[in-house]
Design a protein around this motif. Sequence first.
Motif, PDB file in Angstrom:
ATOM      1  N   LYS A   1      -4.745 -69.522 102.604  1.00 35.58           N
ATOM      2  CA  LYS A   1      -6.006 -68.982 103.119  1.00 35.58           C
ATOM      3  C   LYS A   1      -6.721 -69.983 104.024  1.00 35.58           C
TER       4      LYS A   1
ATOM      5  N   LYS B   1     -13.028 -66.543  93.119  1.00 37.90           N
ATOM      6  CA  LYS B   1     -13.535 -65.193  92.843  1.00 37.90           C
ATOM      7  C   LYS B   1     -12.443 -64.299  92.265  1.00 37.90           C
ATOM      8  N   GLU B   2     -11.213 -64.447  92.750  1.00 38.95           N
ATOM      9  CA  GLU B   2     -10.091 -63.657  92.232  1.00 38.95           C
ATOM     10  C   GLU B   2      -9.691 -64.121  90.831  1.00 38.95           C
TER      11      GLU B   2
ATOM     12  N   ARG C   1     -16.885 -58.836  93.003  1.00 39.02           N
ATOM     13  CA  ARG C   1     -16.010 -58.465  91.884  1.00 39.02           C
ATOM     14  C   ARG C   1     -16.787 -58.348  90.581  1.00 39.02           C
TER      15      ARG C   1
ATOM     16  N   GLU D   1     -13.139 -67.995  97.571  1.00 42.38           N
ATOM     17  CA  GLU D   1     -12.561 -66.649  97.523  1.00 42.38           C
ATOM     18  C   GLU D   1     -11.431 -66.561  96.504  1.00 42.38           C
TER      19      GLU D   1
ATOM     20  N   GLN E   1     -14.568 -71.794 101.959  1.00 41.81           N
ATOM     21  CA  GLN E   1     -14.415 -70.341 101.885  1.00 41.81           C
ATOM     22  C   GLN E   1     -13.141 -69.965 101.147  1.00 41.81           C
ATOM     23  N   ALA E   2     -12.033 -70.589 101.500  1.00 40.33           N
ATOM     24  CA  ALA E   2     -10.751 -70.276 100.865  1.00 40.33           C
ATOM     25  C   ALA E   2     -10.814 -70.552  99.362  1.00 40.33           C
TER      26      ALA E   2
ATOM     27  N   GLN F   1     -21.888 -65.943  99.229  1.00 42.39           N
ATOM     28  CA  GLN F   1     -21.257 -64.684  99.641  1.00 42.39           C
ATOM     29  C   GLN F   1     -19.758 -64.652  99.354  1.00 42.39           C
ATOM     30  N   TYR F   2     -19.103 -65.798  99.343  1.00 39.39           N
ATOM     31  CA  TYR F   2     -17.657 -65.852  99.106  1.00 39.39           C
ATOM     32  C   TYR F   2     -17.291 -65.567  97.653  1.00 39.39           C
ATOM     33  N   LEU F   3     -18.282 -65.607  96.773  1.00 37.48           N
ATOM     34  CA  LEU F   3     -18.036 -65.381  95.346  1.00 37.48           C
ATOM     35  C   LEU F   3     -18.403 -63.967  94.896  1.00 37.48           C
ATOM     36  N   ARG F   4     -19.034 -63.208  95.757  1.00 39.45           N
ATOM     37  CA  ARG F   4     -19.525 -61.880  95.361  1.00 39.45           C
ATOM     38  C   ARG F   4     -18.506 -60.789  95.652  1.00 39.45           C
TER      39      ARG F   4
END
Length: 128
Positions: free
Chosen positions: A80, A34-35, A60, A31, A27-28, A55-58
């Motif tokens: 994180k 994703k940033e 943005r 995420e 997850q960390a 879901q952790y990539l959505r």
Amino acid sequence: MKYDEFIKHVQSVAQIDSREQAQQSIQATLEIIKERIVGDEAKDLAAQLPEEIAQYLRGREGENGQHFKLEEFIERVSEKAGVESTDAIMHIRAVFTVLQNAVSPGEFASFKHNFSDDFAELFPAVSA
């Protein structure tokens, strides 16, 4: 690749003791990815992953990624995930390795293209 399989592979590759820590590290890492990468690229990567991971990539879509260097990437994942930086490096490498096996070669190449050369040490050395 199914969700449980993804977790088990990351846990094995990174030699993480608990399933929960493997999940936290996945997850960390995702995420922070994703940033870092272009939002539409994160969406494309998510499309090839199990929903529990995708879901952790959505969130943005349509946005540009933030340009931060390798050290900051590692530090963000470390904070994180609640692990030391040295462990975070192993966990990130494991996530990247499993990602390479979970998505198409073309998608992985597109994903990797979002990172500068200084990130090379986090990516698998050879194609799977």
